[in-house]
Design a protein around this motif. Sequence first.
Motif, mmCIF file in Angstrom:
data_model
loop_
_atom_site.group_PDB
_atom_site.id
_atom_site.type_symbol
_atom_site.label_atom_id
_atom_site.label_comp_id
_atom_site.label_asym_id
_atom_site.label_seq_id
_atom_site.Cartn_x
_atom_site.Cartn_y
_atom_site.Cartn_z
ATOM 1 N N MET A 1 5.565 21.050 41.360
ATOM 2 C CA MET A 1 6.351 22.223 41.869
ATOM 3 C C MET A 1 6.696 22.886 40.459
ATOM 4 O O MET A 1 6.797 22.611 39.672
ATOM 5 N N THR A 2 6.371 24.460 40.708
ATOM 6 C CA THR A 2 6.975 25.401 39.713
ATOM 7 C C THR A 2 7.708 26.440 40.184
ATOM 8 O O THR A 2 7.850 26.545 41.725
ATOM 9 N N SER A 5 5.823 28.878 42.503
ATOM 10 C CA SER A 5 5.301 28.243 43.903
ATOM 11 C C SER A 5 6.300 28.046 44.756
ATOM 12 O O SER A 5 6.505 28.374 45.726
ATOM 13 N N SER A 9 6.925 30.016 48.440
ATOM 14 C CA SER A 9 6.900 29.293 49.741
ATOM 15 C C SER A 9 8.300 29.715 50.283
ATOM 16 O O SER A 9 8.246 29.728 51.455
ATOM 17 N N GLU A 10 9.074 30.120 49.628
ATOM 18 C CA GLU A 10 10.386 30.635 50.216
ATOM 19 C C GLU A 10 10.119 32.032 51.047
ATOM 20 O O GLU A 10 10.484 32.154 52.172
ATOM 21 N N GLY A 77 14.217 17.270 54.083
ATOM 22 C CA GLY A 77 14.057 16.348 52.826
ATOM 23 C C GLY A 77 13.479 17.478 51.702
ATOM 24 O O GLY A 77 13.370 16.774 50.618
ATOM 25 N N SER A 78 13.522 18.482 51.683
ATOM 26 C CA SER A 78 12.997 19.538 50.875
ATOM 27 C C SER A 78 14.059 19.673 49.833
ATOM 28 O O SER A 78 13.864 19.987 48.786
ATOM 29 N N GLU A 80 16.228 17.563 49.054
ATOM 30 C CA GLU A 80 16.052 16.273 47.943
ATOM 31 C C GLU A 80 15.087 16.476 47.002
ATOM 32 O O GLU A 80 15.223 16.258 45.931
ATOM 33 N N GLN A 81 14.043 17.045 47.243
ATOM 34 C CA GLN A 81 12.734 17.090 46.517
ATOM 35 C C GLN A 81 13.189 18.140 45.521
ATOM 36 O O GLN A 81 12.599 17.990 44.447
ATOM 37 N N VAL A 83 16.039 18.444 44.146
ATOM 38 C CA VAL A 83 16.785 18.016 43.357
ATOM 39 C C VAL A 83 16.090 17.017 42.263
ATOM 40 O O VAL A 83 16.259 16.794 41.025
ATOM 41 N N VAL A 84 14.989 16.376 42.935
ATOM 42 C CA VAL A 84 14.264 15.456 41.836
ATOM 43 C C VAL A 84 12.995 16.039 41.215
ATOM 44 O O VAL A 84 12.302 15.222 40.710
ATOM 45 N N SER A 85 12.786 17.477 41.207
ATOM 46 C CA SER A 85 11.673 17.980 40.872
ATOM 47 C C SER A 85 11.565 18.191 39.717
ATOM 48 O O SER A 85 10.640 18.516 39.115
ATOM 49 N N GLY A 86 12.627 17.926 38.840
ATOM 50 C CA GLY A 86 12.572 18.138 37.305
ATOM 51 C C GLY A 86 12.778 19.453 36.734
ATOM 52 O O GLY A 86 12.858 19.731 35.547
ATOM 53 N N LYS A 96 16.193 31.294 45.327
ATOM 54 C CA LYS A 96 16.173 31.210 46.636
ATOM 55 C C LYS A 96 17.390 32.137 47.365
ATOM 56 O O LYS A 96 17.022 32.635 48.306
ATOM 57 N N GLN B 78 12.008 12.869 35.970
ATOM 58 C CA GLN B 78 11.790 13.481 37.114
ATOM 59 C C GLN B 78 10.185 14.128 36.898
ATOM 60 O O GLN B 78 9.346 14.310 37.944
ATOM 61 N N TRP B 102 2.590 24.474 47.335
ATOM 62 C CA TRP B 102 3.985 24.694 47.007
ATOM 63 C C TRP B 102 4.322 23.322 45.912
ATOM 64 O O TRP B 102 4.756 23.604 45.077
ATOM 65 N N TYR B 103 3.979 22.271 46.359
ATOM 66 C CA TYR B 103 4.021 20.983 45.373
ATOM 67 C C TYR B 103 3.074 21.165 44.238
ATOM 68 O O TYR B 103 3.483 20.620 43.081
#
Lengths: 220, 204
Positions: A1-2, A5, A9-10, A77-78, A80-81, A83-86, A96, B78, B102-103
């Motif tokens: 994820m950047t 991107s 996607s938003e 769950g995105s 959560e993703q 939060v953990v994306s770094g 957002k 992470q 997206w990912y």
Amino acid sequence: MTYSSFFVSEFLVLWRRKQDVFNALLFFIIVVALFPIGINSSPDFLAPAAAGIVWCAAVLAILMAVESIFKEDYLDGSLEQLVVSGLSLPLLILLKVAAQWLVVVLPLLVIIPLLSEMLYLPSSGFWVLIMTLIVGTPSLFFIGVIGAALTVSIKQGAMLVMLLILPFYLPVIIFSTLAVKATQSGLPYSGLLAMLLAMSLLSLVISPFMTAIVVKASVN
Amino acid sequence: MQSSASLTISDLWIERGERDLCKGLSFSVQPGEVVRILGENGAGKSSLLKIIAGVLSPLEGKILYSGEDVTLDRTSLQQDAIYLGHSVGVKGLLTVAENLRWYCPDISISILYSVLTQLDLIDLVDVLVKKLSAGQARRVALARLWLTKKTLWLLDEPFASLDVGGVALLEERIQQHVLLGGLVILTTHQDLMSITPHDVVLLS
Ligand SMILES: Nc1ncnc2c1ncn2[C@@H]1O[C@H](COP(=O)(O)OP(=O)(O)OP(=O)(O)O)[C@@H](O)[C@H]1O
Ligand SMILES: [Mg+2]
């Protein structure tokens, strides 16, 4: 994820949910249209009240949009993703909110010339109203997003969000309508606009960090 | 991918909802190792993975990633990890391809398509994920394991709702990954066919 991107996607998701945006816009128009019909359609009443009417309707429409900003992301769950994306969570939240602001406020601005005709708003007041909306609405989003994050894990959170954040909206509404009223009576209004800008900038700096903390607490 | 990454957990104390899930838990994961976390329903397997991924924080204890203490700031871990939880994090309103873009925005079309072919998703590239079955949606999330080069995989019940073919594919992919020196921590209630993991048991 950047970051880019994520931003793309938003927008894609907002595009797929264009019906919601359209509903908020329709709601805004209906609220504004009810005043001349329901209270008084004479220019003497409407012209001084126009800015107040537009702002109240805009606040309601924005509340509707902002209240559910994290709902779907939380459920699938995105959130959560994120939060953990770094990546930096405050920055993601800022992006957002920016996407949401563009998608909700730009259509409002487009429709306002029509509505201000209906409300007999003089043209001097019209431009100041547009300026207060551009400068003032970001703070509504940034404040609202904190409430949305706080209540994201609660099923019936919508009402709670409104009660929680409405008090913080009052200064923005007061300064905006004062600015339009000031121009209508020939007084300087730039100080009031500066106040609005200050509120937006302050919430821009503080809100993403607060929201990030709240989101982290909500996803567990 | 980092070839010499390692993860060390020491003296971890997890509390959730006022209940101690584990106290003094220590284990380490070396390159090329698969660790399976075992325990009954509610033992705290998902909680442990969430703590490593940085969704939750431990009450006490240390998490070291490649020798660096990441207990307070999980960012460096992470950036080198994939976490897949119970809810997989694919958006229903995006298509399969859009979710994966997206990912993994830098991936080329040909690689994306070949991975989707392997996963039997190629006919669904432009279908909204909300119109997929549970197993298909999980395959979309799992496709990230083929598309990104992250070292540490944190997989919470990755085999849930997969069919026999899907389970075999995923096991094969996990083996490829550890052969290249990757780290995998997973939870599952199923028996693994081809992988021999190190087990960490959480007692409740
Ligand atoms: N959001 C939450 N808030 C408070 N307590 C929670 C929450 N989620 C789970 N728990 C509690 O934490 C404990 C561990 O839950 P966890 O999801 O980690 O279990 P698990 O080992 O993954 O179980 P399963 O095999 O069913 O997936 C449970 O006893 C549960 O009651
Ligand atoms: Mg679990």
